[in-house]
Design an enzyme around this catalytic site. Structure first.
Site, PDB file in Angstrom:
ATOM      1  N   SER A 148      53.524   8.009  96.297  1.00  0.00           N
ATOM      2  CA  SER A 148      53.343   8.352  94.884  1.00  0.00           C
ATOM      3  C   SER A 148      51.842   8.415  94.626  1.00  0.00           C
ATOM      4  O   SER A 148      51.050   7.931  95.436  1.00  0.00           O
ATOM      5  CB  SER A 148      53.964   7.231  94.037  1.00  0.00           C
ATOM      6  N   TYR A 161      55.480  -2.041  92.055  1.00  0.00           N
ATOM      7  CA  TYR A 161      55.566  -0.648  92.523  1.00  0.00           C
ATOM      8  C   TYR A 161      54.251  -0.213  93.169  1.00  0.00           C
ATOM      9  O   TYR A 161      54.230   0.359  94.258  1.00  0.00           O
ATOM     10  CB  TYR A 161      55.906   0.226  91.319  1.00  0.00           C
TER      11      TYR A 161
HETATM   12  N1  NAD Z   1      60.287  10.063  89.807  1.00  0.00           N
HETATM   13  C1  NAD Z   1      58.981  10.020  89.928  1.00  0.00           C
HETATM   14  O1  NAD Z   1      58.235  10.343  89.010  1.00  0.00           O
HETATM   15  C2  NAD Z   1      58.346   9.597  91.209  1.00  0.00           C
HETATM   16  C3  NAD Z   1      56.981   9.822  91.368  1.00  0.00           C
HETATM   17  C4  NAD Z   1      56.372   9.455  92.551  1.00  0.00           C
HETATM   18  C5  NAD Z   1      57.122   8.868  93.547  1.00  0.00           C
HETATM   19  N2  NAD Z   1      58.448   8.658  93.360  1.00  0.00           N
HETATM   20  C6  NAD Z   1      59.183   8.011  94.440  1.00  0.00           C
HETATM   21  O2  NAD Z   1      60.221   8.840  94.877  1.00  0.00           O
HETATM   22  C7  NAD Z   1      61.271   8.045  95.404  1.00  0.00           C
HETATM   23  C8  NAD Z   1      62.579   8.481  94.764  1.00  0.00           C
HETATM   24  O3  NAD Z   1      62.494   8.305  93.381  1.00  0.00           O
HETATM   25  P1  NAD Z   1      63.405   9.064  92.327  1.00  0.00           P
HETATM   26  O4  NAD Z   1      62.544   9.370  91.179  1.00  0.00           O
HETATM   27  O5  NAD Z   1      64.141  10.160  92.992  1.00  0.00           O
HETATM   28  O6  NAD Z   1      64.360   7.872  91.918  1.00  0.00           O
HETATM   29  P2  NAD Z   1      65.918   7.798  91.590  1.00  0.00           P
HETATM   30  O7  NAD Z   1      66.114   6.541  90.848  1.00  0.00           O
HETATM   31  O8  NAD Z   1      66.384   9.084  91.005  1.00  0.00           O
HETATM   32  O9  NAD Z   1      66.524   7.661  93.055  1.00  0.00           O
HETATM   33  C9  NAD Z   1      66.267   6.520  93.831  1.00  0.00           C
HETATM   34  C10 NAD Z   1      67.452   6.299  94.738  1.00  0.00           C
HETATM   35  O10 NAD Z   1      67.210   5.108  95.505  1.00  0.00           O
HETATM   36  C11 NAD Z   1      68.416   4.400  95.573  1.00  0.00           C
HETATM   37  N3  NAD Z   1      68.175   2.976  95.813  1.00  0.00           N
HETATM   38  C12 NAD Z   1      67.469   2.125  95.037  1.00  0.00           C
HETATM   39  N4  NAD Z   1      67.541   0.878  95.550  1.00  0.00           N
HETATM   40  C13 NAD Z   1      68.296   0.965  96.667  1.00  0.00           C
HETATM   41  C14 NAD Z   1      68.754   0.016  97.632  1.00  0.00           C
HETATM   42  N5  NAD Z   1      68.466  -1.288  97.517  1.00  0.00           N
HETATM   43  N6  NAD Z   1      69.497   0.451  98.661  1.00  0.00           N
HETATM   44  C15 NAD Z   1      69.829   1.757  98.771  1.00  0.00           C
HETATM   45  N7  NAD Z   1      69.459   2.687  97.889  1.00  0.00           N
HETATM   46  C16 NAD Z   1      68.698   2.304  96.845  1.00  0.00           C
HETATM   47  C17 NAD Z   1      69.071   4.615  94.210  1.00  0.00           C
HETATM   48  O11 NAD Z   1      70.475   4.344  94.255  1.00  0.00           O
HETATM   49  C18 NAD Z   1      68.747   6.068  93.944  1.00  0.00           C
HETATM   50  O12 NAD Z   1      69.756   6.955  94.388  1.00  0.00           O
HETATM   51  C19 NAD Z   1      60.911   6.589  95.106  1.00  0.00           C
HETATM   52  O13 NAD Z   1      60.351   5.981  96.256  1.00  0.00           O
HETATM   53  C20 NAD Z   1      59.863   6.723  94.027  1.00  0.00           C
HETATM   54  O14 NAD Z   1      58.967   5.653  94.030  1.00  0.00           O
HETATM   55  C21 NAD Z   1      59.097   9.011  92.205  1.00  0.00           C
END
Ligand code: NAD
Length: 266
Positions: A148, A161
């Site tokens: 991120s 985070y």
């Molecule tokens: N959304 C954003 O703005 C953003 C920005 C930068 C980075 N990210 C990163 O991208 C990645 C995905 O994020 P997202 O926005 O798609 O989130 P999201 O919440 O839509 O998806 C995250 C997924 O991880 C799964 N998860 C969480 N804890 C878990 C566990 N203990 N065991 C198994 N599965 C688990 C959830 O069930 C979910 O399906 C993350 O690492 C997040 O930090 C997101």
């Protein structure tokens, strides 16, 4: 004088992951889902890991008709031994699962800090550990860590985070150094705010922590430092992940591919 010769038209072959297995964590939603679909479209056999069984079923349904396949694997990544086992035999590993809590440090529950570090840093370590022997054995592997902007910059109220993502950057670079002699690359992708449930869920928390109404969170908090004033789509992140898995990226390792609309240009 030499006659000028037309350069051959550039030919960029489409990504072909036919015969490859790819494990994507957090594949039931958001970025992970987009990555799983993108890699399946490139022909990969995708092992889709998440604790959300329903989301995985919907993903497998949505993947029908693509070149590759999606196999749901329900797993809570806090079970670190199971995570390491699940990664055995994969050619591509996408460490994506994550969670967020927005709270000042003095109010941040220590058990949530522990869970965030477990899922977002220790599980990736165990998954990489489980995946490398097969990758080393065949002399080829791709590790992509969904980091991120918060792997490179901090924001207030996101101690767990930001700590996890900064740690993931270090883990990714170390993997790159150790993996290079074995044909294994390791990189991060670093999106700004992506249009996913994780972002939607933090709007209320952000409003409370910053003392502003929810409708002002997007422009005044989330997009404040982004030069491009929009959320990035999950499919755009998946495309960067796909690039890092492709033949044109074999010299790209130990780095961070930043997709932040200019945030870190400040
Ligand atoms: N959304 C954003 O703005 C953003 C920005 C930068 C980075 N990210 C990163 O991208 C990645 C995905 O994020 P997202 O926005 O798609 O989130 P999201 O919440 O839509 O998806 C995250 C997924 O991880 C799964 N998860 C969480 N804890 C878990 C566990 N203990 N065991 C198994 N599965 C688990 C959830 O069930 C979910 O399906 C993350 O690492 C997040 O930090 C997101």
């Amino acid at each position: 004088m030499t006659a000028s010769r037309a350069l051959p038209a550039p030919h960029v072959p489409p990504l072909d992951l036919g015969g490859r297995t790819a494990l994507v964590t957090g594949a039931a939603g958001g970025i992970g889902r987009a990555c799983a679909l993108r890699l399946a479209a490139a022909g990969a056999k995708v092992r889709a890991v998440d604790r959300d069984a329903e989301g995985l079923e919907a993903l497998a349904e949505g993947a029908r008709g693509l070149g590759g396949t999606v196999e749901p694997h329900v797993l809570d990544l806090t079970d670190l031994d199971a995570a390491e086992l699940a990664a055995a035999g994969t050619d591509v590993l996408v460490n994506n699962a994550g969670l967020q809590l927005v709270r000042p440090i003095e109010e941040f529950p220590p058990d949530v800090f522990h869970t965030v570090l477990t899922v977002m840093l220790e599980a990736p370590f165990r998954l990489i550990r489980g995946a490398l022997p097969h990758m080393y054995g065949q002399g080829w592997g791709r590790v992509v860590n969904v980091s991120s902007v918060h792997g490179l910059r901090a924001s207030a109220y996101k101690s767990a985070y930001v700590a996890a993502k900064h740690g993931l950057e270090g883990l990714s670079k170390t993997t790159a150094l150790e993996g290079a002699p074995h044909g294994v690359t390791s990189n991060c992708v670093n999106p700004g705010y992506v249009r996913t449930p994780l972002v939607e869920r933090q709007i209320a928390d952000q409003a409370r922590a910053h003392g502003i109404p929810e409708e002002r969170v997007l422009s005044e908090v989330l997009l404040q430092d982004s030069a491009v004033k929009r959320l990035i789509e999950p499919e755009e992140v998946a495309e960067a992940v796909a690039y890092l898995c492709g033949p044109r990226a074999s010299f790209v390792t130990g780095t961070s591919l930043v997709l932040d609309g200019g945030w870190t240009a400040h």
